[in-house]
Design an enzyme around this catalytic site. Structure first.
Site, PDB file in Angstrom:
ATOM      1  CB  ALA A 264       1.038 -39.203  75.029  1.00  0.00           C
ATOM      2  NE  ARG A 265      -0.159 -39.996  68.378  1.00  0.00           N
ATOM      3  CZ  ARG A 265       1.014 -40.599  68.349  1.00  0.00           C
ATOM      4  NH1 ARG A 265       2.041 -40.111  69.042  1.00  0.00           N
ATOM      5  NH2 ARG A 265       1.182 -41.704  67.639  1.00  0.00           N
ATOM      6  CD  GLU A 294       4.276 -32.965  65.722  1.00  0.00           C
ATOM      7  OE1 GLU A 294       4.828 -33.750  64.925  1.00  0.00           O
ATOM      8  OE2 GLU A 294       3.960 -33.295  66.876  1.00  0.00           O
ATOM      9  CG  HIS A 313       6.310 -36.318  67.116  1.00  0.00           C
ATOM     10  ND1 HIS A 313       5.039 -36.198  66.606  1.00  0.00           N
ATOM     11  CD2 HIS A 313       6.325 -37.509  67.772  1.00  0.00           C
ATOM     12  CE1 HIS A 313       4.323 -37.251  66.922  1.00  0.00           C
ATOM     13  NE2 HIS A 313       5.082 -38.070  67.639  1.00  0.00           N
ATOM     14  CB  ILE A 314      12.960 -36.612  68.045  1.00  0.00           C
ATOM     15  CG1 ILE A 314      13.245 -35.662  69.220  1.00  0.00           C
ATOM     16  CG2 ILE A 314      12.927 -35.858  66.725  1.00  0.00           C
ATOM     17  CD1 ILE A 314      14.605 -35.002  69.180  1.00  0.00           C
TER      18      ILE A 314
END
Length: 347
Positions: A264-265, A294, A313-314
């Site tokens: 998620a985050r 990131e 983050h893919i």
């Protein structure tokens, strides 16, 4: 009737305009005015603007030049990642609807939208890819797939891992879902198909939705989920209420052989508390597709841990997710205008 669309480096304005022309909007479209938000950048260079708007919101980034004047007589506004700020909304007295073709809300001043009582529709353009990736991380972390690969690439042949005392099949585990929105429910659907018990915490979801979607879950308090689950998978939005919500108070409730998955985050998870739990083997492991900075900088404590799987983050990055997004929004808008309701309506 006038429509304003804002393209960017990922969703081109021409594609968004084409989707708008297929919407059954109320009235004849007389004009579609097109704006760009860093559309000239490559995907890699656009990433810094994505990170900026996700972290700081629409009020802290530049808006397209000339858009305030254009919004004065606009009735519909559609965008992807471009900011939809308070000044933009207050410059648009005739606005009837806002739509964004992404799931995250960080680029929209939702409070201002609610204050103006405007319908705001969005789509989870990468929901299926993220749900698939979440299941993949569960397998990768609990069965050491990535760590074994890394050992071979490092010219080792590793057979022993820090979670050896807890290794079992996913079918023997209980998975806890924190946040049963659209993506969370897709993860539940996949877990149900695998015959895995699912427990859920989400105080904002109508329990009738699970029956409607034919999902098998047990609803629990958040404390019960962290106590009982072998895997806790996070699927919440970042708000002032959810920032650092998953902290040591909840993590300390987890079993020693349990895992945290986050697609998620990053900010919903208290980093120092997670690092402490992993470093001191309070839990068996974690898998994160998102990070607080990131790319993850050199020397970050995450990089020294042997019981974590990290990806870049893919989770939502597939060849078809983003190009389809404007047309998913078209379907959502048309369904809302026909039926008067939508799961993708932000209230």
């Amino acid at each position: 009737m006038k429509v304003v669309v804002i393209g960017d480096a990922l969703v081109k304005s021409a594609t968004l305009k084409d989707a708008v022309l297929q919407m059954n909007l109320e009235g004849k479209i007389d004009k579609i005015e097109v704006f760009e938000w860093h559309s000239d950048l490559t995907k890699d260079h656009f990433q810094k603007h994505i990170l900026q708007i996700e972290r700081y919101g629409p009020e802290k980034v530049e808006i397209p030049q000339g858009i305030l004047e254009a919004l004065k007589d606009a009735e519909y506004l559609f965008a992807h990642y471009a900011p939809i700020s308070e000044i933009m909304l207050k410059s648009a007295p005739k606005l009837k609807m806002i739509g964004t073709c992404r799931g995250g809300l960080e680029n929209v001043n939702v409070a201002a939208v609610r204050e103006l009582n405007l319908p705001f529709l969005h789509v989870i353009r990468n929901a299926e890819p993220v749900a698939d990736f979440t299941i993949g991380l569960m397998f990768a972390e609990t069965r050491n797939i990535a760590r074994a690969h890394l050992s071979i690439k490092s010219e080792q042949w590793r057979k022993s891992f820090s979670n050896d005392a807890y290794k079992t099949t996913l079918a023997n585990m209980v998975v806890g879902i924190i946040g049963a929105g659209y993506i969370g429910r897709l993860v539940i659907k996949r877990l149900n198909a695998l015959g895995i018990k699912v427990i859920v915490y989400d105080p904002f979801v109508d329990p009738a939705i699970f029956a409607r979607d034919q999902l098998s879950v047990e609803l629990k308090s958040i404390e019960e989920v962290f106590k009982e689950a072998d895997i806790v998978s996070l699927h919440m939005r970042v708000t002032e209420q959810t920032k650092n919500m998953i902290n040591k108070d909840l993590i300390q409730l987890m079993k020693p052989g349990s895992y945290i998955i986050n697609t998620a985050r990053a900010d919903i998870l208290a980093k120092d508390d997670l690092v402490d739990a992993l470093k001191n083997r309070k839990i068996a492991g974690a898998a994160l597709d998102v990070s607080w900075i990131e790319p993850i900088p050199k020397g970050d404590p995450l990089l020294s841990l042997d019981n974590i799987t990290l990806t870049t983050h893919i989770a939502g990055d597939t060849v078809d997710a983003i190009p389809r997004a404007p047309y998913l929004l078209k379907d959502v808008v048309n369904a809302y205008l026909k039926n008067g309701y939508s799961d993708m309506l932000i209230k």
